[in-house]
Design a protein around this motif. Structure first.
Motif, PDB file in Angstrom:
ATOM      1  N   THR A  46      -1.484 -15.810 -17.812  1.00 17.79           N
ATOM      2  CA  THR A  46      -2.234 -15.328 -16.756  1.00 17.79           C
ATOM      3  C   THR A  46      -1.960 -13.922 -16.446  1.00 17.79           C
ATOM      4  OG1 THR A  46      -2.426 -17.627 -16.105  1.00 17.79           O
ATOM      5  CG2 THR A  46      -2.858 -15.611 -14.247  1.00 17.79           C
ATOM      6  N   VAL A  47      -2.955 -12.964 -16.609  1.00 14.33           N
ATOM      7  CA  VAL A  47      -2.762 -11.766 -16.477  1.00 14.33           C
ATOM      8  C   VAL A  47      -3.598 -11.263 -15.511  1.00 14.33           C
ATOM      9  CG1 VAL A  47      -2.986  -9.147 -17.110  1.00 14.33           C
ATOM     10  CG2 VAL A  47      -2.294 -11.023 -18.942  1.00 14.33           C
ATOM     11  N   SER A  48      -2.967 -10.675 -14.206  1.00 19.01           N
ATOM     12  CA  SER A  48      -3.663 -10.275 -12.845  1.00 19.01           C
ATOM     13  C   SER A  48      -3.341  -8.831 -12.680  1.00 19.01           C
ATOM     14  CB  SER A  48      -3.394 -11.012 -11.680  1.00 19.01           C
ATOM     15  OG  SER A  48      -2.000 -10.971 -11.476  1.00 19.01           O
ATOM     16  N   VAL A  49      -4.439  -8.003 -12.430  1.00 23.00           N
ATOM     17  CA  VAL A  49      -4.382  -6.628 -12.245  1.00 23.00           C
ATOM     18  C   VAL A  49      -3.720  -6.350 -10.702  1.00 23.00           C
ATOM     19  CG1 VAL A  49      -5.268  -4.329 -12.400  1.00 23.00           C
ATOM     20  CG2 VAL A  49      -5.844  -5.944 -14.217  1.00 23.00           C
ATOM     21  N   ARG A  50      -2.859  -5.851 -10.506  1.00 23.96           N
ATOM     22  CA  ARG A  50      -2.716  -5.321  -9.104  1.00 23.96           C
ATOM     23  C   ARG A  50      -3.774  -4.098  -8.470  1.00 23.96           C
ATOM     24  NH1 ARG A  50       2.409  -2.920  -8.715  1.00 23.96           N
ATOM     25  NH2 ARG A  50       2.650  -3.956  -6.605  1.00 23.96           N
ATOM     26  N   THR A  51      -4.775  -4.661  -7.761  1.00 30.63           N
ATOM     27  CA  THR A  51      -5.945  -3.857  -7.474  1.00 30.63           C
ATOM     28  C   THR A  51      -5.287  -2.506  -6.518  1.00 30.63           C
ATOM     29  OG1 THR A  51      -7.145  -5.875  -7.537  1.00 30.63           O
ATOM     30  CG2 THR A  51      -7.983  -3.728  -6.519  1.00 30.63           C
ATOM     31  N   GLU A  52      -4.772  -2.757  -5.729  1.00 28.91           N
ATOM     32  CA  GLU A  52      -4.075  -1.567  -4.957  1.00 28.91           C
ATOM     33  C   GLU A  52      -3.467  -0.435  -5.811  1.00 28.91           C
ATOM     34  OE1 GLU A  52      -1.186  -0.929  -1.229  1.00 28.91           O
ATOM     35  OE2 GLU A  52      -2.473  -2.585  -0.956  1.00 28.91           O
ATOM     36  N   ALA A  53      -2.533  -1.075  -6.783  1.00 22.63           N
ATOM     37  CA  ALA A  53      -1.738  -0.178  -7.552  1.00 22.63           C
ATOM     38  C   ALA A  53      -2.552   0.484  -8.320  1.00 22.63           C
ATOM     39  CB  ALA A  53      -0.631  -0.752  -8.274  1.00 22.63           C
ATOM     40  N   LEU A  54      -3.593  -0.171  -8.984  1.00 19.28           N
ATOM     41  CA  LEU A  54      -4.590   0.515  -9.793  1.00 19.28           C
ATOM     42  C   LEU A  54      -5.337   1.592  -9.092  1.00 19.28           C
ATOM     43  CD1 LEU A  54      -6.267   0.819 -12.464  1.00 19.28           C
ATOM     44  CD2 LEU A  54      -7.777  -1.276 -11.577  1.00 19.28           C
ATOM     45  N   GLU A  55      -5.848   1.414  -7.934  1.00 18.29           N
ATOM     46  CA  GLU A  55      -6.474   2.217  -7.280  1.00 18.29           C
ATOM     47  C   GLU A  55      -5.626   3.490  -7.005  1.00 18.29           C
ATOM     48  OE1 GLU A  55      -8.231  -0.246  -3.859  1.00 18.29           O
ATOM     49  OE2 GLU A  55      -9.636  -1.118  -5.093  1.00 18.29           O
ATOM     50  N   ASP A  56      -4.332   3.245  -6.397  1.00 15.43           N
ATOM     51  CA  ASP A  56      -3.696   4.408  -6.227  1.00 15.43           C
ATOM     52  C   ASP A  56      -3.331   5.332  -7.338  1.00 15.43           C
ATOM     53  OD1 ASP A  56      -3.064   3.452  -3.757  1.00 15.43           O
ATOM     54  OD2 ASP A  56      -1.304   2.453  -3.834  1.00 15.43           O
ATOM     55  N   ALA A  57      -3.082   4.715  -8.468  1.00 17.27           N
ATOM     56  CA  ALA A  57      -3.027   5.391 -10.001  1.00 17.27           C
ATOM     57  C   ALA A  57      -4.089   6.246 -10.002  1.00 17.27           C
ATOM     58  CB  ALA A  57      -2.662   4.695 -11.100  1.00 17.27           C
ATOM     59  N   ILE A  58      -5.254   5.614  -9.660  1.00 19.43           N
ATOM     60  CA  ILE A  58      -6.487   6.464 -10.143  1.00 19.43           C
ATOM     61  C   ILE A  58      -6.565   7.888  -9.162  1.00 19.43           C
ATOM     62  CG2 ILE A  58      -9.093   6.526 -10.008  1.00 19.43           C
ATOM     63  CD1 ILE A  58      -8.680   3.574 -11.360  1.00 19.43           C
ATOM     64  N   ALA A  59      -6.201   7.399  -7.921  1.00 20.02           N
ATOM     65  CA  ALA A  59      -6.273   8.415  -6.752  1.00 20.02           C
ATOM     66  C   ALA A  59      -5.310   9.671  -7.175  1.00 20.02           C
ATOM     67  CB  ALA A  59      -6.069   7.677  -5.359  1.00 20.02           C
ATOM     68  N   GLU A  60      -4.184   9.428  -7.953  1.00 21.82           N
ATOM     69  CA  GLU A  60      -3.320  10.198  -8.039  1.00 21.82           C
ATOM     70  C   GLU A  60      -3.869  11.195  -9.490  1.00 21.82           C
ATOM     71  OE1 GLU A  60       0.418   8.164  -9.011  1.00 21.82           O
ATOM     72  OE2 GLU A  60       0.399   7.449  -6.923  1.00 21.82           O
ATOM     73  N   GLY A  61      -4.795  10.678 -10.122  1.00 22.58           N
ATOM     74  CA  GLY A  61      -5.077  11.490 -11.508  1.00 22.58           C
ATOM     75  C   GLY A  61      -6.387  12.119 -11.036  1.00 22.58           C
TER      76      GLY A  61
END
Length: 115
Positions: free
Chosen positions: A55-70
């Motif tokens: 089971t792989v689950s994406v940490r949505t908040e961490a993903l959004e934060d990483a995109i916002a930083e780039g």
């Protein structure tokens, strides 16, 4: 001395984690592709011998934060963006494993060994 079945099962879990992490690290990921990438990761690793479930689950908040930083609408997949659970079965032994962030590092661990 020959390794025991529980030791072999734990080794197999390590192989699966190494494959999952290093095969997919750096893959472009966005909120739109997160679910399909997680499913692809699960299906790819489940193909390997002795792997009963992933089971792989994406940490949505961490993903959004990483995109916002780039500066783009996506980022690279890293261990800090996913949680993983795996079940390995080997010669009557079941190993439950997981990967989650601990102290800023994606820690892969054996959670239980059942004979």
């Amino acid at each position: 001395m020959e390794p025991t079945a529980p030791q072999e099962a734990c080794f197999e879990a390590g192989v699966k984690f190494g494959s999952l992490y290093h095969q997919f690290a750096g893959t472009p990921i966005s909120p739109d592709s997160a679910d399909s990438l997680a499913a692809a990761m699960e299906e790819a690793i489940e193909n390997q011998p002795f792997c009963e479930a992933v089971t792989v689950s994406v940490r949505t908040e961490a993903l959004e934060d990483a995109i916002a930083e780039g500066g783009a609408d996506y980022t690279e997949l890293t261990g800090r963006l996913i949680n993983v659970e795996m079940r390995i079965g080997y010669e009557g032994v079941t190993v439950e494993t997981s990967m989650a962030m601990e102290d800023g590092y994606p820690l892969m661990q054996v959670d239980a060994v059942k004979e």
